[in-house]
Each structure stands twice: as structure tokens, then as C-alpha cells.
Design a protein around this motif. Structure first.
Motif, PDB file in Angstrom:
ATOM      1  N   ALA A  43      26.890  45.823  35.137  1.00  0.00           N
ATOM      2  CA  ALA A  43      27.886  45.769  36.203  1.00  0.00           C
ATOM      3  C   ALA A  43      28.014  44.354  36.772  1.00  0.00           C
ATOM      4  O   ALA A  43      29.101  43.949  37.203  1.00  0.00           O
ATOM      5  CB  ALA A  43      27.533  46.770  37.298  1.00  0.00           C
ATOM      6  N   HIS A  44      26.921  43.604  36.788  1.00  0.00           N
ATOM      7  CA  HIS A  44      26.978  42.208  37.242  1.00  0.00           C
ATOM      8  C   HIS A  44      27.887  41.389  36.334  1.00  0.00           C
ATOM      9  O   HIS A  44      28.672  40.563  36.813  1.00  0.00           O
ATOM     10  CB  HIS A  44      25.573  41.623  37.261  1.00  0.00           C
ATOM     11  CG  HIS A  44      25.549  40.125  37.434  1.00  0.00           C
ATOM     12  ND1 HIS A  44      25.875  39.505  38.614  1.00  0.00           N
ATOM     13  CD2 HIS A  44      25.246  39.136  36.553  1.00  0.00           C
ATOM     14  CE1 HIS A  44      25.770  38.180  38.465  1.00  0.00           C
ATOM     15  NE2 HIS A  44      25.395  37.942  37.223  1.00  0.00           N
ATOM     16  N   ILE A  45      27.788  41.598  35.033  1.00  0.00           N
ATOM     17  CA  ILE A  45      28.677  40.906  34.090  1.00  0.00           C
ATOM     18  C   ILE A  45      30.130  41.196  34.434  1.00  0.00           C
ATOM     19  O   ILE A  45      30.983  40.296  34.432  1.00  0.00           O
ATOM     20  CB  ILE A  45      28.335  41.332  32.649  1.00  0.00           C
ATOM     21  CG1 ILE A  45      27.007  40.710  32.210  1.00  0.00           C
ATOM     22  CG2 ILE A  45      29.447  40.945  31.679  1.00  0.00           C
ATOM     23  CD1 ILE A  45      26.454  41.279  30.916  1.00  0.00           C
ATOM     24  N   ALA A  46      30.428  42.455  34.735  1.00  0.00           N
ATOM     25  CA  ALA A  46      31.793  42.833  35.092  1.00  0.00           C
ATOM     26  C   ALA A  46      32.224  42.186  36.407  1.00  0.00           C
ATOM     27  O   ALA A  46      33.341  41.663  36.521  1.00  0.00           O
ATOM     28  CB  ALA A  46      31.904  44.349  35.184  1.00  0.00           C
ATOM     29  N   ALA A  47      31.352  42.221  37.413  1.00  0.00           N
ATOM     30  CA  ALA A  47      31.699  41.662  38.718  1.00  0.00           C
ATOM     31  C   ALA A  47      31.944  40.164  38.627  1.00  0.00           C
ATOM     32  O   ALA A  47      32.870  39.624  39.258  1.00  0.00           O
ATOM     33  CB  ALA A  47      30.585  41.965  39.727  1.00  0.00           C
ATOM     34  N   HIS A  55      40.122  37.174  39.917  1.00  0.00           N
ATOM     35  CA  HIS A  55      40.367  36.828  41.319  1.00  0.00           C
ATOM     36  C   HIS A  55      40.628  35.333  41.499  1.00  0.00           C
ATOM     37  O   HIS A  55      41.662  34.939  42.059  1.00  0.00           O
ATOM     38  CB  HIS A  55      39.163  37.267  42.149  1.00  0.00           C
ATOM     39  CG  HIS A  55      39.258  36.914  43.597  1.00  0.00           C
ATOM     40  ND1 HIS A  55      40.246  37.421  44.423  1.00  0.00           N
ATOM     41  CD2 HIS A  55      38.491  36.092  44.386  1.00  0.00           C
ATOM     42  CE1 HIS A  55      40.079  36.938  45.633  1.00  0.00           C
ATOM     43  NE2 HIS A  55      39.036  36.129  45.641  1.00  0.00           N
ATOM     44  N   ARG A  56      39.720  34.487  41.018  1.00  0.00           N
ATOM     45  CA  ARG A  56      39.877  33.041  41.227  1.00  0.00           C
ATOM     46  C   ARG A  56      40.989  32.467  40.352  1.00  0.00           C
ATOM     47  O   ARG A  56      41.755  31.618  40.802  1.00  0.00           O
ATOM     48  CB  ARG A  56      38.558  32.325  40.936  1.00  0.00           C
ATOM     49  CG  ARG A  56      37.432  32.705  41.883  1.00  0.00           C
ATOM     50  CD  ARG A  56      37.633  32.131  43.290  1.00  0.00           C
ATOM     51  NE  ARG A  56      36.641  32.599  44.228  1.00  0.00           N
ATOM     52  CZ  ARG A  56      35.450  32.039  44.426  1.00  0.00           C
ATOM     53  NH1 ARG A  56      35.098  30.982  43.692  1.00  0.00           N
ATOM     54  NH2 ARG A  56      34.622  32.522  45.319  1.00  0.00           N
ATOM     55  N   LEU A  63      38.612  44.011  41.970  1.00  0.00           N
ATOM     56  CA  LEU A  63      38.780  45.415  41.608  1.00  0.00           C
ATOM     57  C   LEU A  63      37.924  46.314  42.488  1.00  0.00           C
ATOM     58  O   LEU A  63      38.377  47.369  42.938  1.00  0.00           O
ATOM     59  CB  LEU A  63      38.409  45.617  40.135  1.00  0.00           C
ATOM     60  CG  LEU A  63      38.454  47.049  39.610  1.00  0.00           C
ATOM     61  CD1 LEU A  63      39.882  47.601  39.689  1.00  0.00           C
ATOM     62  CD2 LEU A  63      37.925  47.106  38.190  1.00  0.00           C
ATOM     63  N   ARG A  64      36.664  45.917  42.724  1.00  0.00           N
ATOM     64  CA  ARG A  64      35.727  46.702  43.542  1.00  0.00           C
ATOM     65  C   ARG A  64      35.049  45.789  44.542  1.00  0.00           C
ATOM     66  O   ARG A  64      33.914  45.380  44.364  1.00  0.00           O
ATOM     67  CB  ARG A  64      34.693  47.387  42.649  1.00  0.00           C
ATOM     68  CG  ARG A  64      35.228  48.448  41.707  1.00  0.00           C
ATOM     69  CD  ARG A  64      35.647  49.713  42.470  1.00  0.00           C
ATOM     70  NE  ARG A  64      34.589  50.243  43.305  1.00  0.00           N
ATOM     71  CZ  ARG A  64      33.684  51.141  42.885  1.00  0.00           C
ATOM     72  NH1 ARG A  64      33.712  51.589  41.641  1.00  0.00           N
ATOM     73  NH2 ARG A  64      32.751  51.594  43.710  1.00  0.00           N
ATOM     74  N   GLU A  65      35.765  45.468  45.616  1.00  0.00           N
ATOM     75  CA  GLU A  65      35.180  44.596  46.635  1.00  0.00           C
ATOM     76  C   GLU A  65      33.939  45.226  47.254  1.00  0.00           C
ATOM     77  O   GLU A  65      33.031  44.527  47.708  1.00  0.00           O
ATOM     78  CB  GLU A  65      36.214  44.286  47.710  1.00  0.00           C
ATOM     79  CG  GLU A  65      35.749  43.217  48.695  1.00  0.00           C
ATOM     80  CD  GLU A  65      36.873  42.728  49.586  1.00  0.00           C
ATOM     81  OE1 GLU A  65      36.594  41.866  50.443  1.00  0.00           O
ATOM     82  OE2 GLU A  65      38.015  43.189  49.426  1.00  0.00           O
ATOM     83  N   ASP A  66      33.881  46.563  47.231  1.00  0.00           N
ATOM     84  CA  ASP A  66      32.734  47.255  47.791  1.00  0.00           C
ATOM     85  C   ASP A  66      31.464  47.024  46.988  1.00  0.00           C
ATOM     86  O   ASP A  66      30.356  47.270  47.473  1.00  0.00           O
ATOM     87  CB  ASP A  66      33.017  48.754  47.876  1.00  0.00           C
ATOM     88  CG  ASP A  66      33.331  49.361  46.509  1.00  0.00           C
ATOM     89  OD1 ASP A  66      34.175  48.792  45.788  1.00  0.00           O
ATOM     90  OD2 ASP A  66      32.736  50.393  46.166  1.00  0.00           O
TER      91      ASP A  66
END
Length: 323
Positions: A43-47, A55-56, A63-66
Motif C-alpha cells: 500500500a505504501h508503494i501505491a500511496a 497528485h504532484r 485517491l485515499r487522503e485518509d
């Protein structure tokens, strides 16, 4: 020339192949206290990709700011990652797929750029870190099938001193800590053509003539001094590698005597947390790459680093003698 989209796909295939046959129980728990759960890494790779390639670069909201804090390496340090609520395997894989769709949409709109190189390299480096966790857990994927063999005592190769240029040149992607390219003065030295082997270090595991793995900096430094040699500085290592004098590069990361710090004129790019926060804190530089390092990551100027007591990294050493 291979497109960015194809290279993104190849990096993802490398990641997913590594975890495909692992049971959920293995993915969801820390395999060692110093390592992240593998499902956190996915999930870190995705974030990370969503932050930089969507985003940048594309100006899109996350996608998942939470999930941003949970999968930020500094907001949620390794010691805490086994204690916080994480996406399960299915959730992490769905997150990766959804982010990748967004990445490709932005790629079509904005074109290829440096941030894509950052994202590709980031995922490839995490795949190697995941292999380190598998090694510590005694699981498949954490050890090489075989390494090149180097029988006999190390052969010293003479290297003249002088003014040499080190650091990444202007071609292609490089991390901020590899720049700026600059000159240093080196005294004459001799370097072992081959890395230190299991036999030379007195290791009983592994083939005697294969390069030793999982050596801490303290062990590497002590062994070098015990045989009348020393570890190379990172500039000595890079110069010898650029001259084509080193055999066995890419079997094991090779410890150097150098502490990780910024080059003269260093500028953090694109964010200080990649390199700058680790400068001058006792980390030692490793060079060359290991059997688990993707070829796209390896280069003579690439600087890896870790704490001197650590040995989970696929690390070995090469000897140098003063002249």
C-alpha cells in the motif's frame, strides 16, 4: 526504447510476483521487528505513486487522503507499522490497481517525466527491501539461488591517485544525493578485483567461493583491518568501478568507510526526506547493488546507506590497501 508505461508495468510485475504465493498471514505480520509488514509495503508503494505521479504531477486530489499518514514512511515509522490498522491483502492490491489507472491517465495527458523515474525506482527499491524481510523470516524469495564464484585469494589491482570526478552525470535519472558531480583528490591505492567470499571470512553457510552476504559494517571493517587492509571510501569504490576494475559488482552491496552525507553544493530534490534527513547521523554508504537489486537501480554513482550494526541488507565487502 521501452516506454514509461511498460517500465511501470515491469516494476509492478516484479513486486506482485514476489508476493503472489505468500499466504495472507505472512503478508500481514512483521517478519522481523526492524521490517515493515509486506502488506504495508504494497500500500505504501501505491500511496507514493499516487502522491508523485498523480497528485504532484497531474494536480489530482489523492485517491485515499485518509490513508496518507498511515502509508507515509515518516508519519508511520517501522516500529509502529505492525500496530496500526492496515489495508488487507485484497485492499492493498485494489489500491495499487486503482492508483495505476490514475497514473496512466496522467501519463497520457502530461507525458513522461522525472517523477515517473522516481516512482519506478522507489517501487524497485521496496521490492528489494521486501526480500530482506523474507530473508529475516526464513521464507522463499529472501536468498539467491546462486552467486558467481571467486576462488583463491583476492587479486589487488593498482589504482593511481589524482583528481577524479564522482557523482551522477547529467544523463538520466539520479537521486539528489548523487549530485552535484564534483572532483575529489585520491591517493594511490590497490583494490581487490573480487569481493570477499564466505571462505575468506570463515563463514560456514553458502558456497565457500561465493561473495559473503549479510555482513554488518562493524564486521566488514574489523575483518578488513584483521588482514592488513581496509574498506574503500565511497569515492575510491566509484572510481575503481568507473575504470572497470571490479568483478562481482551486483552480488552484494559493498560497505564503504564513508559516512552518508551531502556532496558539496547538495540541493534536496524533489523532497528532503529521501536523503537529507539521514545525512551525518552515522549511516555508512554502500555501493554497487546486490543480487536482489533491479538493474535499473544499479549505477556506479548510486549511494545506498544503512546503520553500521545492520546486516539484514544483502551486504558484503571488498578490500582496499594503501599504497
Amino acid at each position: 526504447m521501452t516506454s514509461v508505461a511498460e517500465r511501470l508495468g515491469a516494476a509492478r510485475d516484479r513486486t506482485l510476483t514476489l508476493v503472489a504465493d505468500l499466504p495472507d498471514e505472512v503478508l500481514h505480520r512483521p517478519l522481523d521487528p526492524i521490517m515493515s509488514p509486506l502488506v504495508w509495503a504494497l500500500a505504501h508503494i501505491a500511496a507514493y505513486e499516487d502522491l508523485w505521479a498523480v497528485h504532484r504531477l497531474g494536480g489530482e486530489p489523492l485517491l485515499r487522503e485518509d490513508l496518507a499518514a498511515t502509508y507515509d514512511a515518516f508519519e508511520t515509522p517501522r516500529a509502529a507499522r505492525g500496530d496500526v490498522e492496515l489495508l488487507d491483502r485484497a485492499g492493498a492490491l485494489e489500491y495499487m490497481d486503482s492508483v495505476r489507472e490514475r497514473t496512466l491517465d496522467v501519463l497520457d495527458r502530461a507525458g513522461e517525466g522525472e517523477l515517473h523515474e522516481l516512482v519506478i525506482s522507489h517501487e524497485l527499491q521496496h521490492t528489494e527491501t521486501m526480500r530482506q524481510a523474507l530473508f529475516l523470516g526464513g521464507l522463499p524469495g529472501g536468498a539467491p539461488d546462486a552467486l558467481p564464484r571467486f576462488p583463491g585469494p583476492p587479486e589487488p589491482v593498482e589504482v593511481p591517485g589524482g583528481t577524479v570526478t564522482v557523482g551522477a552525470d547529467g544523463d538520466g535519472f539520479a537521486y539528489d544525493n548523487e549530485r552535484p558531480r564534483h572532483t575529489v583528490e585520491l591517493a594511490p591505492y590497490a583494490v581487490a578485483r573480487a569481493p570477499v567470499t564466505n571462505a575468506q571470512l570463515g563463514r560456514e553457510e553458502g558456497h565457500p567461493d561465493e561473495p559473503v552476504l549479510h555482513v554488518s559494517w562493524h564486521e566488514a571493517d574489523a575483518f578488513a583491518r584483521s588482514v592488513g587492509a581496509r574498506l574503500p571510501t565511497e569515492h575510491e569504490w566509484e572510481h575503481a568501478a568507473a575504470l572497470g576494475l571490479l568483478d562481482g559488482v551486483g552480488c552484494a552491496w559493498e560497505w564503504t568507510a564513508s559516512e552518508f552525507c551531502g556532496y558539496p553544493g547538495f540541493v534536496a530534490h524533489p523532497y528532503p526526506e529521501y536523503s537529507e534527513v539521514f545525512f551525518d547521523r552515522g549511516h555508512r554508504v554502500l555501493r554497487g547493488g546486490s543480487w536482489a537489486t533491479a538493474p535499473e537501480v544499479r549505477s556506479p554513482s548510486f549511494r545506498n546507506w544503512d546503520l553500521p550494526e545492520r546486516r539484514q541488507i544483502f551486504s558484503g565487502l571488498r578490500l582496499v590497501w594503501d599504497r
